[in-house]
Design a protein around this motif. Structure first.
Motif, mmCIF file in Angstrom:
data_model
loop_
_atom_site.group_PDB
_atom_site.id
_atom_site.type_symbol
_atom_site.label_atom_id
_atom_site.label_comp_id
_atom_site.label_asym_id
_atom_site.label_seq_id
_atom_site.Cartn_x
_atom_site.Cartn_y
_atom_site.Cartn_z
ATOM 1 N N GLY A 1 1.019 -1.026 0.278
ATOM 2 C CA GLY A 1 0.103 -0.493 0.210
ATOM 3 C C GLY A 1 1.042 0.761 -0.006
ATOM 4 N N VAL A 2 -0.067 2.243 0.171
ATOM 5 C CA VAL A 2 0.682 3.905 0.307
ATOM 6 C C VAL A 2 0.573 4.047 1.438
ATOM 7 N N TYR A 3 0.954 4.910 2.434
ATOM 8 C CA TYR A 3 1.502 5.115 3.799
ATOM 9 C C TYR A 3 1.456 7.025 3.242
ATOM 10 N N LEU A 4 0.461 7.277 4.489
ATOM 11 C CA LEU A 4 -0.111 8.901 4.063
ATOM 12 C C LEU A 4 0.447 9.348 5.276
ATOM 13 N N ALA A 5 1.451 10.201 6.239
ATOM 14 C CA ALA A 5 1.149 10.560 7.217
ATOM 15 C C ALA A 5 1.686 11.707 8.345
ATOM 16 N N LYS A 6 1.315 12.892 8.484
ATOM 17 C CA LYS A 6 1.483 14.378 8.324
ATOM 18 C C LYS A 6 2.092 14.659 10.761
ATOM 19 N N VAL A 7 3.122 14.767 10.575
ATOM 20 C CA VAL A 7 3.618 14.580 12.112
ATOM 21 C C VAL A 7 3.158 16.107 12.986
ATOM 22 N N THR A 8 2.494 15.678 14.137
ATOM 23 C CA THR A 8 2.392 16.270 14.719
ATOM 24 C C THR A 8 2.831 18.013 15.902
ATOM 25 N N ASP A 9 3.442 16.343 16.197
ATOM 26 C CA ASP A 9 4.579 17.211 17.676
ATOM 27 C C ASP A 9 5.490 15.944 17.474
ATOM 28 N N VAL A 10 6.747 15.717 18.553
ATOM 29 C CA VAL A 10 7.773 14.919 18.641
ATOM 30 C C VAL A 10 8.290 15.209 19.759
ATOM 31 N N LEU A 11 9.289 13.831 20.763
ATOM 32 C CA LEU A 11 9.245 13.780 21.725
ATOM 33 C C LEU A 11 10.458 13.219 21.875
ATOM 34 N N ASP A 12 12.363 13.151 21.914
ATOM 35 C CA ASP A 12 12.925 12.322 21.818
ATOM 36 C C ASP A 12 13.479 11.749 23.216
ATOM 37 N N ILE A 13 14.379 10.813 22.438
ATOM 38 C CA ILE A 13 14.741 9.815 23.892
ATOM 39 C C ILE A 13 15.654 11.097 24.626
ATOM 40 N N ASN A 14 15.807 11.173 25.982
ATOM 41 C CA ASN A 14 15.728 11.634 27.208
ATOM 42 C C ASN A 14 14.799 12.885 27.503
ATOM 43 N N ASP A 15 13.710 13.448 26.590
ATOM 44 C CA ASP A 15 12.724 14.059 27.189
ATOM 45 C C ASP A 15 11.846 13.691 27.883
ATOM 46 N N VAL A 16 11.470 14.657 29.415
ATOM 47 C CA VAL A 16 10.223 14.095 29.789
ATOM 48 C C VAL A 16 9.111 13.673 29.636
ATOM 49 N N ALA A 17 8.972 12.818 29.757
ATOM 50 C CA ALA A 17 7.450 11.793 29.079
ATOM 51 C C ALA A 17 6.169 12.942 29.402
ATOM 52 N N PRO A 18 4.896 12.909 28.430
ATOM 53 C CA PRO A 18 4.784 13.515 29.246
ATOM 54 C C PRO A 18 3.020 12.551 30.159
ATOM 55 N N LEU A 19 2.631 12.998 30.673
ATOM 56 C CA LEU A 19 1.683 12.736 31.773
ATOM 57 C C LEU A 19 0.667 12.038 31.435
ATOM 58 N N SER A 20 0.136 12.246 29.921
ATOM 59 C CA SER A 20 -0.798 11.834 29.236
ATOM 60 C C SER A 20 -0.370 10.112 29.049
ATOM 61 N N PHE A 21 0.468 10.267 28.379
ATOM 62 C CA PHE A 21 1.500 9.081 27.450
ATOM 63 C C PHE A 21 2.145 7.737 28.703
ATOM 64 N N ILE A 22 2.927 8.226 30.340
ATOM 65 C CA ILE A 22 3.200 7.208 31.577
ATOM 66 C C ILE A 22 1.953 7.791 32.348
ATOM 67 N N GLU A 23 0.859 8.062 31.984
ATOM 68 C CA GLU A 23 -0.350 7.813 32.925
ATOM 69 C C GLU A 23 -0.426 6.187 33.930
ATOM 70 N N PRO A 24 -0.851 5.593 32.650
ATOM 71 C CA PRO A 24 -1.031 3.731 33.382
ATOM 72 C C PRO A 24 0.397 3.321 34.100
#
Length: 289
Positions: free
Chosen positions: A227-250
């Motif tokens: 297939g053909v893959y189309l993607a639009k990236v809206t935000d990025v956090l890199d290694i060693n950045d502080v993880a956002p609460l929504s990502f580590i809430e579990p």
């Protein structure tokens, strides 16, 4: 050799005993087999039989079960005779400790389920996150993006690209209306997703080329035989950045629940000891010099 002959004789008797047919009849003795002073009872085997099992399968299962049981009993008796006394005593202690741990663990788990609070409030989550956020550094890149996978012969690819990039209200409505034609889609670009997960969903994307394509505000198009893959990236956090609460809430919830469980069990153990002392069921004697 005599031991092997006796074992073979026992096994043959057991097989004949089971092969007689009505091994679960109520007028038969309450046991199926004996090794020394140990008996294998009919009711213990009966509850292991699956409902609706045929007579032939039932007889085969019981025969194998009895043979395995007899083998273990015979080996156990030989072990008791031939192993050193100190080794047997050591194993007895281990068995006793294991049984105690098994019972007490099950009981504590039941008490935690009955009396433990499993609700973690937003203020508790936020408070813990703010205190400990420096300990939540990312170990891999995480991304927010929207993407679709199109069939290789999709006719209106350019329209999809323009609307996926712009993503206004009417663009979303259009993409939703033709979504059944997509092989995959994700329009929720407010959720953080690990780079590993994205690479799994978009096969032409690899760990080697991810840094080129997974950039903030980047749009990329990739293609393979599927297939053909189309993607639009809206935000990025890199290694060693502080993880956002929504990502580590579990993860935070699990940590808080584990701590709460430990506190509850410590309190429970203290109360049990205090009550036993009060009821004179538990005493500690002075130790001699």
């Amino acid at each position: 050799m005599r031991y092997l002959v006796r074992c073979s004789t026992v096994m043959a008797i057991i097989v004949l005993f089971v092969g007689c047919g009505s091994f679960l009849a109520k007028d038969e003795p309450g046991y199926l087999a004996r090794v020394g002073e140990n008996y294998l009872y009919r009711e213990d085997v009966a509850k292991l039989l699956a409902k609706g099992i045929s007579k032939e399968d039932s007889a085969s299962f019981v025969t194998n079960y009895i043979n395995n049981w007899a083998s273990k009993q015979l080996l156990l008796e030989k072990a008791k005779i031939n192993l050193p006394e100190e080794k047997l005593a050591e194993y007895d202690v281990l068995v006793t400790d294991y049984r105690t741990d098994l019972y007490t663990r099950a009981y504590k788990e039941a008490l935690v389920q009955q009396g433990g609070d499993t609700v973690i409030s937003s203020s508790q989550l936020n408070g813990f996150y703010e205190r400990e956020k420096e300990n939540f550094k990312l170990k891999e890149k995480i991304v927010k993006l929207r993407f679709v996978e199109l069939p290789t012969q999709f006719l209106n690819k350019d329209d999809v690209i323009s609307k996926l990039k712009r993503f206004k209200k009417n663009d979303i409505a259009y993409l939703d209306s033709i979504g059944v034609q997509f092989k995959k889609l994700n329009f929720n670009d407010s959720i953080w997703v690990s780079a590993t997960r994205i690479i799994e969903e978009i096969p032409p994307l690899t760990f080697e080329n991810a840094s080129k394509h997974l950039k903030k505000s980047q749009f990329f198009e990739m293609e393979d035989a599927n297939g053909v893959y189309l993607a639009k990236v809206t935000d990025v956090l890199d290694i060693n950045d502080v993880a956002p609460l929504s990502f580590i809430e579990p993860t935070i919830k699990q940590v808080l629940l584990s701590r709460r469980k430990l506190d509850y069990l410590r309190k429970l153990e203290t109360e049990i000891i205090d009550e036993a002392i009060k009821e004179k069921e538990f005493e500690v004697y002075e130790q001699g010099e």
